[in-house]
Design a protein around this motif. Sequence first.
Motif, PDB file in Angstrom:
ATOM      1  N   ALA A 166       3.671   9.297  -5.573  1.00 17.38           N
ATOM      2  CA  ALA A 166       3.042   8.422  -4.577  1.00 17.38           C
ATOM      3  C   ALA A 166       1.544   8.675  -4.515  1.00 17.38           C
ATOM      4  O   ALA A 166       1.092   9.825  -4.588  1.00 17.38           O
ATOM      5  CB  ALA A 166       3.660   8.656  -3.207  1.00 17.38           C
ATOM      6  N   LEU A 167       0.778   7.597  -4.350  1.00 19.68           N
ATOM      7  CA  LEU A 167      -0.676   7.758  -4.222  1.00 19.68           C
ATOM      8  C   LEU A 167      -1.029   8.424  -2.909  1.00 19.68           C
ATOM      9  O   LEU A 167      -1.823   9.359  -2.864  1.00 19.68           O
ATOM     10  CB  LEU A 167      -1.359   6.390  -4.335  1.00 19.68           C
ATOM     11  CG  LEU A 167      -2.876   6.380  -4.093  1.00 19.68           C
ATOM     12  CD1 LEU A 167      -3.593   7.226  -5.143  1.00 19.68           C
ATOM     13  CD2 LEU A 167      -3.408   4.951  -4.094  1.00 19.68           C
ATOM     14  N   LEU A 213       0.827  -1.201   0.000  1.00 17.54           N
ATOM     15  CA  LEU A 213       0.000   0.000   0.000  1.00 17.54           C
ATOM     16  C   LEU A 213       0.867   1.259   0.000  1.00 17.54           C
ATOM     17  O   LEU A 213       0.596   2.202  -0.747  1.00 17.54           O
ATOM     18  CB  LEU A 213      -0.947  -0.001   1.200  1.00 17.54           C
ATOM     19  CG  LEU A 213      -1.903   1.198   1.227  1.00 17.54           C
ATOM     20  CD1 LEU A 213      -3.340   0.757   1.440  1.00 17.54           C
ATOM     21  CD2 LEU A 213      -1.498   2.192   2.304  1.00 17.54           C
ATOM     22  N   ALA A 214       1.914   1.252   0.829  1.00 16.44           N
ATOM     23  CA  ALA A 214       2.787   2.430   0.893  1.00 16.44           C
ATOM     24  C   ALA A 214       3.476   2.683  -0.445  1.00 16.44           C
ATOM     25  O   ALA A 214       3.809   3.824  -0.766  1.00 16.44           O
ATOM     26  CB  ALA A 214       3.820   2.247   2.003  1.00 16.44           C
ATOM     27  N   ARG A 249       3.511  16.910   4.370  1.00 18.22           N
ATOM     28  CA  ARG A 249       4.592  17.602   3.659  1.00 18.22           C
ATOM     29  C   ARG A 249       4.535  17.383   2.152  1.00 18.22           C
ATOM     30  O   ARG A 249       5.339  17.942   1.419  1.00 18.22           O
ATOM     31  CB  ARG A 249       5.938  17.141   4.204  1.00 18.22           C
ATOM     32  CG  ARG A 249       6.150  17.485   5.671  1.00 18.22           C
ATOM     33  CD  ARG A 249       7.509  17.014   6.142  1.00 18.22           C
ATOM     34  NE  ARG A 249       7.736  17.351   7.551  1.00 18.22           N
ATOM     35  CZ  ARG A 249       8.859  17.060   8.215  1.00 18.22           C
ATOM     36  NH1 ARG A 249       9.843  16.418   7.591  1.00 18.22           N
ATOM     37  NH2 ARG A 249       8.981  17.399   9.477  1.00 18.22           N
ATOM     38  N   GLY A 250       3.635  16.510   1.715  1.00 21.02           N
ATOM     39  CA  GLY A 250       3.472  16.314   0.295  1.00 21.02           C
ATOM     40  C   GLY A 250       4.269  15.185  -0.304  1.00 21.02           C
ATOM     41  O   GLY A 250       4.185  14.933  -1.511  1.00 21.02           O
ATOM     42  N   ALA A 251       5.077  14.474   0.520  1.00 23.19           N
ATOM     43  CA  ALA A 251       5.886  13.363   0.031  1.00 23.19           C
ATOM     44  C   ALA A 251       5.202  12.038   0.358  1.00 23.19           C
ATOM     45  O   ALA A 251       4.189  12.001   1.073  1.00 23.19           O
ATOM     46  CB  ALA A 251       7.277  13.417   0.640  1.00 23.19           C
ATOM     47  N   ARG A 252       5.760  10.950  -0.159  1.00 23.13           N
ATOM     48  CA  ARG A 252       5.180   9.624   0.070  1.00 23.13           C
ATOM     49  C   ARG A 252       5.012   9.351   1.564  1.00 23.13           C
ATOM     50  O   ARG A 252       5.920   9.579   2.358  1.00 23.13           O
ATOM     51  CB  ARG A 252       6.059   8.543  -0.556  1.00 23.13           C
ATOM     52  CG  ARG A 252       5.452   7.144  -0.495  1.00 23.13           C
ATOM     53  CD  ARG A 252       6.365   6.108  -1.151  1.00 23.13           C
ATOM     54  NE  ARG A 252       6.580   6.368  -2.558  1.00 23.13           N
ATOM     55  CZ  ARG A 252       5.775   5.951  -3.535  1.00 23.13           C
ATOM     56  NH1 ARG A 252       4.688   5.233  -3.228  1.00 23.13           N
ATOM     57  NH2 ARG A 252       6.060   6.229  -4.790  1.00 23.13           N
ATOM     58  N   LEU A 253       3.852   8.850   1.922  1.00 26.49           N
ATOM     59  CA  LEU A 253       3.552   8.533   3.324  1.00 26.49           C
ATOM     60  C   LEU A 253       4.283   7.248   3.704  1.00 26.49           C
ATOM     61  O   LEU A 253       4.196   6.231   3.002  1.00 26.49           O
ATOM     62  CB  LEU A 253       2.048   8.356   3.500  1.00 26.49           C
ATOM     63  CG  LEU A 253       1.514   8.295   4.936  1.00 26.49           C
ATOM     64  CD1 LEU A 253       1.750   9.622   5.648  1.00 26.49           C
ATOM     65  CD2 LEU A 253       0.023   7.968   4.929  1.00 26.49           C
TER      66      LEU A 253
END
Length: 294
Positions: free
Chosen positions: A198-199, A143-144, A204-208
Amino acid sequence: MTAYLDWLDSQRRAARLTLENYRRDLAALQRLAGGRPPETLGAHDIRVFVARLHGEGLGGRSIARRLSAWRGLFRWLVRHRGLAANPAEGVRSPRAPRRLPKALSPDQAQMLLDADADDGVLAVRDRAMFELFYSSGLRLAELAGLNLSLAADLEEGLITVTGKRGKTRSVPVGGKAVAALREWLVQRPAMAMAGEQALFVSRRGARLGAGAIRSRLARWAREAGLGVHVHPHMLRHSFASHLLQSSGDLRAVQELLGHASIQSTQVYTHLDFQHLAKVYDAAHPRARRRDQGK
């Protein structure tokens, strides 16, 4: 045995905790041997010692750890003291009972996913993540690692994920998960950095990251009043056990989970049997006699 421990300390640079564990495990060997030197012990003695430990209530994992320490000692005696053979080499510990994965009940899963969250766009993102976890049985890393490109597949109700060892598989996505994802895709541009693929993204707008996903899910479970700690793998377990209860198709569940071996999936047959056993005990008139006779 002291010489062996000194060798582990000076030559192998074993950690202090490792040395303490070895010292304790080798002391158990001395106790079981009744003072006999380890050089005089054979494979039969080691099997007897394992049986005694098991009879004393020691679990399979603990016995396996002690056997590992004993093998290390005898291996050292073979190399440095001329012992003919390692008597613990072919001895196995009793098989430890397999821990069944914990799963939510269908009602608990519904409570979690239908919970009211007041975090604005974060709540929209989280609901999409958790609906997708439960709808498709994804691993946390899968998922990540999802990218924005999967949006094109939603029209067909499918997404493609990359699992262990880089293997890809296509999994169906349920209607509620599709709706939640579409709502998130509308909100996502307000959070994502320019060019981020990233979905699911963070504030902060980056990949979780995986840790943040775990934390958000645990928070949702607390606020939903579930009373249990919920982690991402529990939603995967819940997906598998609920699907198996409804369909009985173990092979299909294997494919959806991305298990290389059917043995990995068979654990869910035990979960299903536990559910059926509870129903039987509660409903069958001949089952209830056990309580009536007390």
